[in-house]
Motif scaffolding. Structure first.
Motif, PDB file in Angstrom:
ATOM      1  N   GLN A 182       4.460  -6.008  13.227  1.00 30.50           N
ATOM      2  CA  GLN A 182       5.624  -5.131  13.186  1.00 30.50           C
ATOM      3  C   GLN A 182       5.150  -3.667  13.186  1.00 30.50           C
ATOM      4  OE1 GLN A 182       8.758  -6.678  13.253  1.00 30.50           O
ATOM      5  NE2 GLN A 182       7.451  -8.471  13.546  1.00 30.50           N
TER       6      GLN A 182
ATOM      7  N   PHE B 150       4.201  -0.100  11.942  1.00 32.08           N
ATOM      8  CA  PHE B 150       3.634   0.390  10.684  1.00 32.08           C
ATOM      9  C   PHE B 150       3.197   1.841  10.864  1.00 32.08           C
ATOM     10  CE2 PHE B 150       0.273  -1.628  13.112  1.00 32.08           C
ATOM     11  CZ  PHE B 150      -0.770  -0.716  13.056  1.00 32.08           C
TER      12      PHE B 150
ATOM     13  N   ASN C 284       1.800   3.197   5.358  1.00 33.79           N
ATOM     14  CA  ASN C 284       1.698   1.759   5.081  1.00 33.79           C
ATOM     15  C   ASN C 284       0.247   1.317   4.949  1.00 33.79           C
ATOM     16  OD1 ASN C 284       4.403   1.344   7.383  1.00 33.79           O
ATOM     17  ND2 ASN C 284       4.547   1.311   5.160  1.00 33.79           N
TER      18      ASN C 284
ATOM     19  N   GLN D 230      -1.111   2.624   1.531  1.00 34.73           N
ATOM     20  CA  GLN D 230      -0.524   1.994   0.358  1.00 34.73           C
ATOM     21  C   GLN D 230      -0.869   0.513   0.227  1.00 34.73           C
ATOM     22  OE1 GLN D 230       3.641   2.774   0.797  1.00 34.73           O
ATOM     23  NE2 GLN D 230       3.424   4.996   0.495  1.00 34.73           N
ATOM     24  N   ASN D 231      -1.417  -0.084   1.271  1.00 36.14           N
ATOM     25  CA  ASN D 231      -1.754  -1.523   1.236  1.00 36.14           C
ATOM     26  C   ASN D 231      -3.212  -1.716   1.649  1.00 36.14           C
ATOM     27  OD1 ASN D 231       1.067  -2.997   0.910  1.00 36.14           O
ATOM     28  ND2 ASN D 231       1.349  -1.280   2.329  1.00 36.14           N
TER      29      ASN D 231
ATOM     30  N   ARG E 139      -4.759 -11.410   1.294  1.00 36.12           N
ATOM     31  CA  ARG E 139      -3.374 -11.435   0.812  1.00 36.12           C
ATOM     32  C   ARG E 139      -2.744 -12.806   1.065  1.00 36.12           C
ATOM     33  NH1 ARG E 139      -0.138  -6.592   0.386  1.00 36.12           N
ATOM     34  NH2 ARG E 139       1.818  -7.131  -0.658  1.00 36.12           N
TER      35      ARG E 139
ATOM     36  N   ALA F 193       4.364 -11.398   1.727  1.00 43.46           N
ATOM     37  CA  ALA F 193       5.008 -10.107   2.023  1.00 43.46           C
ATOM     38  C   ALA F 193       3.943  -9.096   2.418  1.00 43.46           C
ATOM     39  CB  ALA F 193       5.804  -9.619   0.815  1.00 43.46           C
ATOM     40  N   VAL F 194       3.474  -9.195   3.652  1.00 46.61           N
ATOM     41  CA  VAL F 194       2.467  -8.278   4.169  1.00 46.61           C
ATOM     42  C   VAL F 194       3.168  -7.251   5.048  1.00 46.61           C
ATOM     43  CG1 VAL F 194       0.351  -8.054   5.510  1.00 46.61           C
ATOM     44  CG2 VAL F 194       0.743 -10.085   4.121  1.00 46.61           C
ATOM     45  N   PRO F 195       3.049  -5.958   4.757  1.00 49.45           N
ATOM     46  CA  PRO F 195       3.694  -4.946   5.593  1.00 49.45           C
ATOM     47  C   PRO F 195       3.198  -5.016   7.036  1.00 49.45           C
ATOM     48  CG  PRO F 195       2.920  -3.998   3.538  1.00 49.45           C
ATOM     49  CD  PRO F 195       2.344  -5.375   3.607  1.00 49.45           C
ATOM     50  N   ALA F 196       4.116  -4.841   7.953  1.00 48.48           N
ATOM     51  CA  ALA F 196       3.804  -4.757   9.380  1.00 48.48           C
ATOM     52  C   ALA F 196       3.316  -6.071   9.957  1.00 48.48           C
ATOM     53  CB  ALA F 196       2.763  -3.672   9.651  1.00 48.48           C
TER      54      ALA F 196
ATOM     55  N   GLN G 107       4.790 -10.203  10.320  1.00 52.56           N
ATOM     56  CA  GLN G 107       5.775 -11.231  10.043  1.00 52.56           C
ATOM     57  C   GLN G 107       5.187 -12.590  10.406  1.00 52.56           C
ATOM     58  OE1 GLN G 107       9.451 -10.782  12.150  1.00 52.56           O
ATOM     59  NE2 GLN G 107      10.422 -12.555  11.185  1.00 52.56           N
TER      60      GLN G 107
END
Length: 319
Positions: free
Chosen positions: A145, A147, A151, A154-155, A162, A203-206, A208
């Motif tokens: 996704q 990012f 992002n 912060q991750n 993860r 729930a991993v940013p960017a 899915q």
């Protein structure tokens, strides 16, 4: 004098470069400095200096199939880009993988919309309240996704670790109190029926998650010697059960054959009793003798004698 004016101009150009970090200002200052040098240096020397400056401060970047992080020296300016581009000092491409956030283990930033396969490290799952331990190899397929640099900052945890932590926690809580054999079944069931539930926890940013799979090249295996021995015992028990089933099936077949033989004998006995009641004991004996004679005739053929060439001769031959 001209030399003094040139020195003063060069100092002012340096001050402008130090206070401005944009490529335009830096290269504008460099061009102004080269123009000033024309007053004191030969033209070929100035042209050579200009060429050296261009080759030292400009470079072409090819970012196809991935994105790059571009920072500007002496400032906090940063952006993400992809494709072909020309970068001029003080801009540069970041090569420090620690700044790539969840993608640090991959070594480069993926494009938005790419479908990636993430190979998750082995998960150690304790079963039967920690008595045995299994190794589970998994992989995840998902879509990248959009990012931002924020992002990534912060991750900082890599996406592999993860996902590994989420899968490990889910499997351990599901089979911790179950037997080794039940745990093998439940792990397969979780990956075939509860994919949506596990994927929602990742729930991993960017990124899915679209598929959660057991590694097809590596099966669920024992993590220690005690678990390996327990698995061998389970396999032996399954094999003995299969052999017992085959033996029971063969015994049932033999029992059916015995029943059919008994039925045939009973039918023959009842037929003989009926003949005795109808023709008497001697007549029944003659009928049985005629049957045997007919059988001998069929097996012996026409050359067995004239007495057996006609059905009326069977009783005569018997007498």
């Amino acid at each position: 004098s001209a030399r003094a004016r040139t020195q003063a101009l060069c100092q002012s150009v340096g001050a402008m470069a130090a206070t401005s970090a944009t490529p335009f200002c830096v290269h504008a200052c460099a061009a102004a400095a080269l123009a000033c040098l024309l007053a004191v240096l030969p033209v070929p020397v100035v042209l050579l200096a200009a060429a050296v400056w261009v080759f030292a401060t400009c470079h072409f970047v090819e970012a196809h199939g991935h994105r790059v992080m571009i920072r500007t020296a002496w400032s906090n300016d940063v952006r993400l880009a992809n494709g072909s581009m020309l970068l001029m000092f003080p801009q540069y491409v970041v090569t420090d993988k620690n700044q790539f956030g969840p993608w640090q283990s991959r070594g480069q930033l993926p494009l938005v919309g790419q479908v990636l396969e993430v190979d998750v490290p082995e998960v150690l799952v304790m079963v039967e309240q920690g008595l045995y331990c299994l190794k589970v190899n998994t992989k995840v397929v998902g879509c990248v996704q959009d990012f931002t640099v924020e992002n990534l900052i912060q991750n900082p945890i890599s996406i592999e670790h993860r996902i590994h932590d989420v899968i490990a926690s889910t499997l351990r809580s599901a089979v911790h109190d179950k037997s080794l054999e039940e745990s093998l079944v439940d792990i397969q069931r979780l990956f075939s029926k509860d994919v949506a539930g596990i994927s929602a926890l990742i729930a991993v940013p960017a990124f899915q998650v679209t598929q959660l799979l057991l590694d097809p090249n590596v099966s669920i295996s024992a993590a220690d010697a005690a678990t390996r021995q327990a698995l061998d015992i389970i396999v032996q028990r399954k094999q003995e059960k299969a052999r017992g089933s085959v033996l029971e099936a063969s015994m049932e077949t033999e029992e059916q054959k015995v029943r059919l033989r008994r039925i045939a004998l009973q039918i023959s006995r009842e037929e003989l009793m009926l003949q005795q009641e109808t023709y008497g004991q001697e007549g029944a004996a003659l009928i049985e003798a005629a049957k045997h004679a007919k059988t001998l005739y069929l097996f012996a053929g026409p050359g067995a004698g004239s007495a057996m060439t006609h059905p009326t001769g069977w009783l005569q031959a018997e007498r």
